[in-house]
Scaffold this motif. Structure first.
Motif, PDB file in Angstrom:
ATOM      1  N   CYS A 157       0.863  -1.185   0.000  1.00  0.00           N
ATOM      2  CA  CYS A 157       0.000   0.000   0.000  1.00  0.00           C
ATOM      3  C   CYS A 157       0.897   1.233   0.000  1.00  0.00           C
ATOM      4  CB  CYS A 157      -0.911   0.023   1.223  1.00  0.00           C
ATOM      5  SG  CYS A 157      -1.767   1.613   1.366  1.00  0.00           S
ATOM      6  N   CYS A 195      -7.670  -0.573  -0.944  1.00  0.00           N
ATOM      7  CA  CYS A 195      -6.985  -0.978   0.282  1.00  0.00           C
ATOM      8  C   CYS A 195      -7.742  -0.464   1.512  1.00  0.00           C
ATOM      9  CB  CYS A 195      -5.558  -0.424   0.268  1.00  0.00           C
ATOM     10  SG  CYS A 195      -4.662  -0.747   1.804  1.00  0.00           S
ATOM     11  N   CYS A 197      -6.292  -0.583   4.737  1.00  0.00           N
ATOM     12  CA  CYS A 197      -5.383  -0.415   5.869  1.00  0.00           C
ATOM     13  C   CYS A 197      -5.834   0.817   6.664  1.00  0.00           C
ATOM     14  CB  CYS A 197      -3.941  -0.285   5.384  1.00  0.00           C
ATOM     15  SG  CYS A 197      -3.537   1.335   4.710  1.00  0.00           S
ATOM     16  N   CYS A 200      -5.372   4.262   4.845  1.00  0.00           N
ATOM     17  CA  CYS A 200      -6.304   4.532   3.744  1.00  0.00           C
ATOM     18  C   CYS A 200      -7.697   4.861   4.282  1.00  0.00           C
ATOM     19  CB  CYS A 200      -6.386   3.329   2.799  1.00  0.00           C
ATOM     20  SG  CYS A 200      -4.952   3.153   1.711  1.00  0.00           S
TER      21      CYS A 200
END
Ligand SMILES: [Zn+2]
Length: 687
Positions: A157, A195, A197, A200
């Motif tokens: 990422c 993504c 995560c 994000c």
């Protein structure tokens, strides 16, 4: 190279720090041949050694310096490239930042750098910037997360901090230690899936005041995909800044960035465009046309080897037969590209002599014989095909991949136009909005969406004297265009239906999504007859002075399986839009021959590429692409080419055989030439 002059001492110190060994001539480290300005534009043939190293292997053990150098010289590329780090995450050199294979037996990166410097190859380094198995294992917070928090397999990422904390320091280490003329970054745009995560999700919350949507169709999905695209753009810009802060002359490219899957104007820091298609010749032409239309130089990469079953029934790698690799090379270089040859060394870095002997026999001579008529030329397009982000990203929105490749409009149109010998340029948003359309006809094939700026530009384009054809759903959501196309109403199709259409006594039976329209000002050029015997317009033309806005209320060129209109019908339609006598180039070559017209100054070059399927055997390989072996192509029969030309030529020559064409004629502004039979690629050069 400015960098070598400014940082020469630093470079040598860095070289000792990372423990590189050399092939002997240390002075060569600082002697960088022919690297002032953009070396890429002067390069035609690359060698890429695809070396995804693993911890279990004694990396470098089989890389004998003299033998490696000898074999590379068999190919004699312009550019030499090898991995610094592959997708497993292990390096080819002793690294203080990344993960050095514990059994590293030789600094392979240093060996290749020294060979490049000694033998005058430009020196490019491959780095997998999107996949990293060791990071996924050791620093999972840098990997891309699925909505449920699990990890995508080896996908970094770019918003996670992996750039500043891992990638960029490693790139600085590589620049300092190995002084590349360029970086070739792999694994980035096509590994991007939305993504989840924490970084994000937090950004989305901050920007949109929304929780991250989990699946296509959820509230905010479009904005989430857009944010992921923006993160990638920022990462490209920042990575280039990091590199150019150390070496302003280093040329940077990202594999498949700004390709058909990302049809955006390239970041100004990107030097050239590139993409790898190991073994699938049919996928090359569309990508080559797109890259050629961006204004940046480009290359496409294919493997020098393929796979077959040996006598023991086991999978064996063999050099690609001459016909196969020459077909790939021809369709790349005929469309203005450079050829990038992908080879795999052994796991411990040895090169395979039988491959380089084959390259020496039929790769290098094939490229070098054609190079003078391929490099730095420009296409003369017969038609222009719109490839806009609004439509492409709208298609991608049904997936988790914000840069998804699938686009049945572009796939169908590019193949059909080539088969009809309507050589095409492709128009991205920025070219459309600048009205930079270099053929008389813009084709807007069944777009899922057009932006307000697209619509405005299409109107201006028609006002400025270009014909425009819009098909299928192109007018559905764009009522502002209806008066421009002379359309009063549209009853949108909700499914496919059978109908017939007759063109000059040729009756076609079609089955497609047919919008029912009424006209207000447009002429009806073709009429469909539906299953109830009712008539409805199928091709309309609204005249605006010298130019025309055409509408066809079905998808004409899109790949729609059994609904796809037959080539004979499409040919008839384009014969009305671009009559043969008005075409820059007309030919009776078979549809499997791609015919491309390019120009350099007054010189024109007609390329004919044999894209027939040939005699091929496909071998399935578990977990990766199927491997084709194409051992021969049926020769293309003699054919005729008619070319619009405003003056009688001085000479017409067949290349690369350097043979004057006999019997050509020039009359009424057209050159008439007969081409002899050929196997793979024929050029007709007109001076
Ligand atoms: Zn993320």
């Amino acid at each position: 190279m400015k960098f070598a002059r400014q940082f020469g001492i630093l470079a040598l110190v860095g070289c000792f720090l990372v423990g590189c060994d050399t092939t002997g001539d240390r002075a060569a480290v600082n002697t960088s041949p022919a690297v002032d300005g953009n070396w890429y534009q002067r390069s035609m043939l690359w060698l890429h050694e695809d070396h995804h190293t693993q911890a279990a292997h004694a990396v470098g053990r089989e890389a004998d310096p003299a033998e490696t150098r000898r074999l590379i010289a068999e190919l004699a590329p312009d550019v030499l490239q090898i991995h610094a780090k592959g997708n497993p995450g292990w390096t080819t050199y002793p690294s203080k930042v990344g993960y050095t294979p514990p059994k590293l037996a030789r600094d392979v990166l240093g060996l290749y750098r020294d060979i490049a410097r000694q033998d005058g190859y430009h020196w490019s380094i491959y780095y997998n910037i999107g996949r990293d198995g060791e990071i996924m294992r050791r620093r999972p917070e840098f990997n891309r997360d699925r909505p449920d928090g699990s990890e995508y397999e080896r996908a970094l990422c770019y918003h996670s901090g992996v750039g500043p904390q891992y990638i960029w320091p490693m790139l600085r280490e590589i620049i300092t230690g190995y002084q590349p003329d360029g970086f070739w970054f792999d694994g980035s745009v096509f590994t991007i899936a939305n993504c989840y995560c924490p970084v994000c999700r937090e950004r989305f919350q901050r920007e949109q005041q929304l929780d991250a949507p989990k699946r296509p169709g959820d509230k905010g999905w479009s904005a989430y995909s857009q944010m992921q695209r923006q993160i990638y753009r920022e990462f490209i810009t920042q990575t280039c800044q990091q590199i150019h802060a150390v070496d302003p002359d280093c040329l940077v490219s990202f594999n498949w960035a700004y390709s058909i899957r990302m049809p955006e104007r390239p970041d100004p820091a990107i030097a050239y465009l590139t993409g790898d298609i190991a073994n699938h010749v049919e996928k090359l032409p569309a990508e080559a046309h797109w890259y050629d239309s961006t204004g940046l130089p480009f290359d496409l990469m294919t493997t020098g080897h393929t796979f077959t079953q040996n006598d023991a029934g086991k999978l064996a790698a063999i050099p690609k037969p001459a016909a196969q690799i020459q077909q790939e090379i021809a369709v790349i270089i005929a469309n203005g590209g450079r050829f990038n040859l992908w080879d795999n060394p052994t796991p411990e870095s040895g090169l395979r002599p039988e491959r380089f002997e084959a390259f020496n026999q039929y790769v290098t001579p094939f490229v070098r014989a054609r190079q003078p008529w391929c490099m730095n030329t420009q296409r003369t397009a017969e038609v222009s095909l719109l490839h806009n982000t609004a439509s492409h990203y709208a298609l991608a929105e049904k997936t988790r991949k914000p840069f998804n490749r699938a686009n049945n409009r572009i796939d169908g149109a590019t193949e059909m136009l080539s088969r009809l010998h309507l050589d095409y340029e492709m128009i991205g948003d920025w070219r459309l909005h600048a009205l930079d359309v270099r053929s008389p006809l813009l084709v807007v094939e069944h777009p899922r969406a057009l932006s307000a700026a697209d619509i405005d530009a299409i109107k201006k384009l028609i006002a400025s004297g270009r014909d425009v054809l819009i098909t299928g759903m192109g007018l559905n959501a764009n009522k502002k265009l209806w008066p421009v196309f002379g359309i009063a109403s549209i009853d949108f199709a909700s499914g496919s239906e059978p109908f017939t259409v007759t063109v000059d006594n040729r009756k076609y039976e079609l089955n497609h999504w047919l919008n029912r329209i009424t006209v207000a000002g447009a002429d009806v050029l073709l009429t469909a007859v539906d299953a109830d015997g009712k008539f409805t317009p199928l091709l309309t033309a609204h005249r605006h002075g010298r130019c025309t806005a055409y509408y066809m209320p079905i998808p004409l060129l899109s790949a729609h399986q059994t609904n796809t209109p037959p080539i004979g019908f499409v040919n008839d339609v384009f014969a009305m839009l671009r009559p043969m006598r008005e075409r820059v180039l007309a030919t009776d070559a078979p549809p499997s021959v791609h015919v491309i017209l390019r120009q350099r100054g007054e010189q024109r070059i007609v390329h004919m590429v044999n894209m027939s399927k040939g005699h091929r055997i496909i071998t399935s390989r578990k977990g990766t692409y199927d491997a084709a072996v194409i051992d021969r192509l049926e020769p293309v029969p003699p054919c005729h080419v008619s070319l619009q030309l405003d003056h009688k030529p001085r000479a017409v020559t067949l290349q690369p055989q350097n043979q004057p064409v006999t019997g050509w004629r020039y009359a009424n502004g057209r050159l008439e030439v007969d081409s002899p039979s050929f196997d793979v690629h024929q050029m007709i050069v007109i001076d």
